[in-house]
Scaffold this active site. Structure first.
Site, PDB file in Angstrom:
ATOM      1  CD  GLU A 157     -41.332  -5.187 -26.305  1.00 55.90           C
ATOM      2  OE1 GLU A 157     -41.791  -4.716 -27.363  1.00 55.90           O
ATOM      3  OE2 GLU A 157     -40.503  -6.103 -26.268  1.00 55.90           O
ATOM      4  CG  ASN A 197     -38.811  -4.772 -30.129  1.00 58.82           C
ATOM      5  OD1 ASN A 197     -37.758  -5.163 -30.610  1.00 58.82           O
ATOM      6  ND2 ASN A 197     -39.196  -5.087 -28.907  1.00 58.82           N
ATOM      7  CD  GLU A 278     -34.969  -9.782 -27.829  1.00 57.15           C
ATOM      8  OE1 GLU A 278     -35.661  -8.763 -27.864  1.00 57.15           O
ATOM      9  OE2 GLU A 278     -34.721 -10.425 -26.788  1.00 57.15           O
ATOM     10  NE  ARG A 311     -31.650  -1.219 -27.183  1.00 56.43           N
ATOM     11  CZ  ARG A 311     -32.321  -2.326 -26.906  1.00 56.43           C
ATOM     12  NH1 ARG A 311     -32.745  -3.122 -27.866  1.00 56.43           N
ATOM     13  NH2 ARG A 311     -32.561  -2.657 -25.650  1.00 56.43           N
ATOM     14  NE  ARG A 322     -29.525 -13.227 -24.017  1.00 57.67           N
ATOM     15  CZ  ARG A 322     -30.785 -12.989 -23.670  1.00 57.67           C
ATOM     16  NH1 ARG A 322     -31.579 -14.006 -23.377  1.00 57.67           N
ATOM     17  NH2 ARG A 322     -31.259 -11.772 -23.609  1.00 57.67           N
ATOM     18  CE  LYS A 346     -31.373  -4.862 -23.408  1.00 56.49           C
ATOM     19  NZ  LYS A 346     -32.423  -5.884 -23.321  1.00 56.49           N
ATOM     20  CG  ASP A 351     -32.801  -8.883 -21.338  1.00 53.92           C
ATOM     21  OD1 ASP A 351     -32.731  -7.653 -21.209  1.00 53.92           O
ATOM     22  OD2 ASP A 351     -33.754  -9.446 -21.889  1.00 53.92           O
ATOM     23  CD  GLU A 373     -31.001  -0.313 -23.597  1.00 59.15           C
ATOM     24  OE1 GLU A 373     -30.552  -0.040 -24.732  1.00 59.15           O
ATOM     25  OE2 GLU A 373     -31.860  -1.187 -23.408  1.00 59.15           O
ATOM     26  CD  GLU A 379     -38.127  -7.294 -19.588  1.00 55.08           C
ATOM     27  OE1 GLU A 379     -37.472  -6.311 -19.967  1.00 55.08           O
ATOM     28  OE2 GLU A 379     -38.265  -8.334 -20.254  1.00 55.08           O
ATOM     29  CD1 TRP A 516     -34.810 -16.128 -25.515  1.00 58.88           C
ATOM     30  CD2 TRP A 516     -36.561 -16.377 -26.870  1.00 58.88           C
ATOM     31  NE1 TRP A 516     -34.728 -15.151 -26.487  1.00 58.88           N
ATOM     32  CE2 TRP A 516     -35.789 -15.274 -27.348  1.00 58.88           C
ATOM     33  CE3 TRP A 516     -37.712 -16.713 -27.592  1.00 58.88           C
ATOM     34  CZ2 TRP A 516     -36.123 -14.528 -28.478  1.00 58.88           C
ATOM     35  CZ3 TRP A 516     -38.051 -15.958 -28.718  1.00 58.88           C
ATOM     36  CH2 TRP A 516     -37.264 -14.882 -29.155  1.00 58.88           C
TER      37      TRP A 516
HETATM   38  C1  BDP Z   1     -35.791  -7.608 -23.257  1.00 63.57           C
HETATM   39  C2  BDP Z   1     -37.273  -7.431 -23.276  1.00 63.57           C
HETATM   40  C3  BDP Z   1     -37.837  -7.196 -24.654  1.00 63.57           C
HETATM   41  C4  BDP Z   1     -37.034  -6.087 -25.332  1.00 63.57           C
HETATM   42  C5  BDP Z   1     -35.578  -6.470 -25.386  1.00 63.57           C
HETATM   43  C6  BDP Z   1     -34.690  -5.347 -25.892  1.00 63.57           C
HETATM   44  O1  BDP Z   1     -37.875  -8.570 -22.706  1.00 63.57           O
HETATM   45  O2  BDP Z   1     -39.186  -6.871 -24.517  1.00 63.57           O
HETATM   46  O3  BDP Z   1     -37.511  -5.859 -26.625  1.00 63.57           O
HETATM   47  O4  BDP Z   1     -35.122  -6.725 -24.084  1.00 63.57           O
HETATM   48  O5  BDP Z   1     -34.080  -4.698 -25.064  1.00 63.57           O
HETATM   49  O6  BDP Z   1     -35.395  -7.305 -21.955  1.00 63.57           O
HETATM   50  O7  BDP Z   1     -34.603  -5.109 -27.072  1.00 63.57           O
END
Ligand code: BDP
Length: 670
Positions: A157, A197, A278, A311, A322, A346, A351, A373, A379, A516
Site C-alpha cells: 500500500e 490495514n 478508515e 495509532r 477532520r 502522524k 495525513d 509516525e 505518497e 476525501w
Molecule cells: C493514508 C493512506 C492509506 C493508509 C492510511 C493510514 O492513503 O493508504 O492506510 O493513511 O495511515 O495516508 O492508515
C-alpha cells in the site's frame, strides 16, 4: 550483483574507464562497499550472519580492507572493546583515536555494531576523532521502527518500489540480510512487517513461521520484528463470537497468541494497531474506548516485554473539521493507557501532506507515551519520482514541537517504509536518502538536514566537493520546492482522487465522502481561499498551546490552512509560490545534468529521467492549480508569471494512470 560489479570494475580498470555500472542496490555503501565485496555470487548468497559478533567482525574487516583507499592516512587499525560504561547506555558507543588506532568501546555488542558503522560514516565525512580525542554517541530514542505497509499477497500500500520483500513470494534471505545491515547502519532497531490495514491472517501458523524466519536473519543486526494486527482477529480468525476487549475469552485469546508468538520469536517486539480508522475494526465497535482496546493487547504482551503501538489516525466521515478529531477523541483518554502502550501519531493532524502543522495531540497529552509516525514513502510528495528530502519536513516537526517545550523527547518513532523489491530498494536512487535520513533522525532528533544530506551523498556517490556542494543544495531545497509547486501557503489535500500524485483541486464526484475531496480542504469561493480554523470557524487553532498558536495563526506558510483569506491577500502570494516551485524543480534538473562526470552512467540516466519528469510535473501542478483557482479569484496572473504550458480544460480531462506512473503522461497532452 557482487560478481557483476567486480567484473565491471575489472573491465573498467582494463579499459581505463573511470566509472562503473551501478544498479543502485548498494545504497549508501557504494563508496565504502560491503565487507563481502569480491565474493562470488553463490558464496555471497550462501553467506549466513548468525551472530552479532560475526556482524561486527565482518564490518571491521570490511573497513580494514578498504582502508587503503579512504582511511589510510587516519587509521592504522581498528579495535573493538566491550566494557560496561554508563555513558553509552544499551546502544551507544565511544570512538577514540590513540595514535591512529581507532577503538570502538560499548557496553553491549549492539553498541559496538553501531559504532563500527559510525566509523565509516565519520571517516568519509572527515570527522573521525583526531589522535588523542574521542567521541561519544548514543540514541535519544529507544524504539526506532520502520512500518512496512506490505500486504500478504505481496503488494505494498502506497509503495512505489515494486513488491514486498517479505510476502507474496519465497523470502530471499540475501535481500533480508542486506536490508538488516542497511537498517543497522543507521540505527533502526525494529520493523513492522505488514500493513496497518492488517489481514487477520497475519497470525496464521504460516505467517508466524515466516516472521520467525525473518526475525532470525534480522537478530544479528539488532532488529526486532513487530506485526500489525487486526483488532477483530479473535472473531475473524480465532473463531470466537466477538472481539470485545472486555470479554474474558477474547482477552485469553490474545494472551495465548502472544505466548505462541514468543515461543518462536523470543525477542518479538509487539503489535501495531490501526483501529476504528478508515473502516478498520476496533474497540469502538463494542462501545469500548481506544484505551480499553490497547490495554487488553498490552496485558497480553506485558509478561514478555512487548509493546503496543496504537495509532491515533482516526476521523469520522464528513465531519466539520477532520483536523480536530484525533485530539477530540484521544485527549479524554490521556493517562488511561498502560505503560507498554505507545500512542502512534502522524506528524500532522491531516495525513502526511507536503506541509501541515504538527498534530496538536503531541502537545496536549501529558500522561501518555507518544511516538511520531513519519512517512518515508512519498505518497503525497511525488512518489519515487520527485526528489523531496524529507529530513527538512521532520526537522520542521521537531522545531515546532520544541517551540513549545525544548525538552520534549519521544521514547519511540515510526517511519512508513519506502522499500520494495526494486533493485534500488526505494524505486529511485534519490529516494534512498529518506530511508537513511529517517534512521539518522530517529537516533538523533536534533541532527540538521544539512549534515544528513552531506553524509548520505558522500557515502552514496562521491566525496568530490564539485558534486557535493550543488547536490546538497538540491536536497536541502527540495522539500520546500515540492510544497511550493504542489500546495503552497497552507493548501493541503488537493490531490487527484486515489493516487495522490497529481493535482485535482476540482475532484468532487457525487457519492464520495466530502473529506476525501479537495474542495473540503481548500474551500475556494468568490471571497477567498482556505479553511477557517480560527475561532470564527472550526477553532482548531485553540488545540495549539502558545507560542505555536500565534505562530501558526500568523505564518504565511499556513495562511490558507488556518484562514479563509481574501483573494486580494492570497492571489499574489499563491502565484509567486507556484512560480518559485517550478523554477526550483527546473533548476534541480539542470544541476543533475551537470553532474554527469561524477556519477556512473546508469545512475546518471536513471535519475535524469526522474528530475526531468519532476520539472514537468511541477508545471502541471502550477498550471492546474493557478488556472483552477483563478476561476474563483477572477484576478489576472502577476505580470512576471510565465504563460501556462498546459490549459486547464486539457488537464481536467486527464487522469494519471495509477499503475503506470513511470511513464511521462504529461507529454501526451497537447
Ligand atoms: C493514508 C493512506 C492509506 C493508509 C492510511 C493510514 O492513503 O493508504 O492506510 O493513511 O495511515 O495516508 O492508515
Amino acid at each position: 550483483m557482487k560478481t557483476f560489479r567486480t567484473l565491471i570494475l575489472a573491465a573498467a580498470t582494463l579499459c581505463c574507464l573511470s566509472v562503473s555500472a551501478d544498479d543502485g542496490h548498494d545504497l549508501w555503501f557504494r563508496l565504502m562497499q560491503s565487507p563481502y565485496w569480491g565474493l562470488s555470487q553463490s558464496d555471497y548468497n550462501a553467506l549466513k550472519v548468525t551472530s552479532m559478533r560475526q556482524a561486527i567482525d565482518d564490518e571491521v574487516n570490511g573497513i580494514l580492507k578498504h582502508m587503503p583507499e579512504y582511511m589510510g592516512k587516519d587509521i592504522a587499525t581498528i579495535r573493538t572493546n566491550l566494557s560496561k560504561d554508563a555513558n553509552t547506555g544499551e546502544e551507544g558507543f565511544i570512538i577514540s583515536n590513540d595514535k591512529r588506532t581507532i577503538t570502538i568501546s560499548a557496553s553491549t555488542e549492539k553498541g559496538l555494531l553501531y559504532g563500527v558503522f559510525a566509523v565509516s560514516r565519520l571517516e568519509l565525512a572527515g570527522k573521525l576523532p583526531k589522535p588523542g580525542k574521542s567521541i561519544v554517541d548514543k540514541p535519544m530514542c529507544q524504539y526506532r521502527i520502520l512500518n512496512h505497509w506490505d500486504n500478504l499477497n505481496g503488494t505494498i500500500e502506497r509503495g512505489f518500489a515494486g513488491r514486498s520483500i517479505f510476502f507474496g513470494k519465497p523470502i530471499d534471505d540475501t535481500i533480508i540480510r542486506e536490508y538488516a545491515r542497511a537498517n543497522a547502519s543507521v540505527g533502526i532497531n525494529g520493523t513492522v512487517l505488514n500493513n496497518v490495514n492488517s489481514s487477520p491472517q497475519i497470525l496464521s501458523d504460516e505467517n508466524i513461521k515466516l516472521a520467525a524466519h525473518v526475525a532470525d536473519i534480522l537478530r544479528p543486526y539488532g532488529i526486532k520484528v513487530y506485526l500489525s494486527v487486526n483488532f477483530a482477529s479473535p472473531k475473524a480468525f480465532g473463531g470466537l463470537p466477538t472481539a470485545d476487549p472486555l470479554d474474558p475469552a477474547v482477552r485469553q485469546w490474545w494472551k495465548a497468541k502472544a505466548k505462541e508468538l514468543y515461543k518462536v520469536i523470543p525477542d518479538f517486539g509487539g503489535f501495531l494497531v490501526k483501529a476504528n480508522s478508515e473502516g478498520q475494526p476496533g474497540p469502538g465497535d463494542f462501545g469500548r474506548t481506544h484505551a480499553e482496546g490497547a490495554n487488553m493487547m498490552a496485558e497480553a504482551l506485558e509478561p514478555f516485554g512487548g509493546i503496543v503501538m496504537w495509532r491515533a489516525f482516526v476521523y469520522a466521515p464528513d465531519s466539520p473539521d477532520r483536523a480536530n478529531q484525533a485530539y477530540d477523541e484521544f485527549m479524554p483518554l490521556d493517562g488511561q493507557f498502560h505503560d507498554n502502550v505507545i500512542v502512534q501519531i502522524k506528524n500532522g493532524p491531516i495525513d502526511f501532506q507536503p506541509r501541515e502543522p504538527v498534530s496538536p495531540l503531541f502537545l496536549g497529552m501529558k500522561n501518555t507515551k507518544m511516538m511520531p509516525e513519519f512517512q518515508i514513502t512519498q505518497e503525497y510528495t511525488g512518489e519515487s519520482i520527485h526528489t523531496c528530502f524529507l529530513a527538512s519536513m521532520w526537522r520542521e516537526f521537531y522545531d515546532d514541537i520544541h517551540m513549545v517545550d525544548p525538552s520534549i523527547q519521544y521514547p519511540a518513532i515510526a517511519g512508513v517504509a519506502n522499500i520494495g523489491d526494486s533493485r534500488t530498494w526505494c524505486g529511485s536512487d534519490m529516494s534512498q536518502v529518506n530511508w537513511y535520513a529517517f534512521g539518522r533522525m530517529a537516533w538523533n532528533p536534533d541532527i540538521q538536514p544539512a549534515q544528513i544530506a552531506d553524509e548520505w551523498l558522500r557515502q552514496t556517490f562521491t566525496i568530490n566537493p564539485k558534486f557535493l556542494k550543488p547536490m546538497t543544495k538540491v536536497l536541502l531545497q527540495s522539500r520546500e520546492a515540492v510544497v511550493s509547486y504542489m500546495m503552497p501557503i497552507g493548501l493541503h489535500h488537493i490531490f487527484a482522487g486515489n493516487h495522490h500524485y497529481g493535482p485535482e483541486p476540482w475532484y468532487a464526484p457525487r457519492g464520495v465522502r466530502s473529506d476525501w475531496t479537495p474542495p473540503y480542504y481548500h474551500k475556494a469561493d468568490a471571497e477567498g481561499l482556505g479553511f477557517d480554523r480560527m475561532a470564527t470557524g472550526s477553532n482548531n487553532i485553540a488545540q495549539y498551546p502558545e507560542p505555536l498558536r500565534t505562530y501558526y495563526a500568523n505564518s504565511d506558510k499556513y495562511l490558507v490552512y488556518f484562514h479563509h483569506a481574501p483573494w486580494s491577500r492570497v492571489w499574489p502570494l499563491l502565484c509567486k509560490k507556484y512560480d518559485e516551485g517550478v523554477r526550483q524543480a527546473e533548476q534541480f534538473a539542470t544541476t543533475w545534468h551537470s553532474m554527469k562526470a561524477y556519477v556512473d552512467a546508469e545512475t546518471f540516466d536513471r535519475q535524469a529521467l526522474r528530475f526531468d519528469r519532476q520539472a514537468k510535473d511541477a508545471w502541471w501542478w502550477r498550471d492546474a492549480c493557478t488556472q483552477y483557482f483563478q476561476q474563483f479569484s477572477k484576478m489576472p496572473m502577476p505580470k512576471k508569471s510565465p504563460a501556462p504550458r498546459y490549459q486547464l480544460a486539457d488537464l481536467m480531462k486527464y487522469r494519471l494512470p495509477i499503475d503506470n506512473y513511470t511513464a511521462a503522461p504529461i507529454d501526451q497532452l497537447p
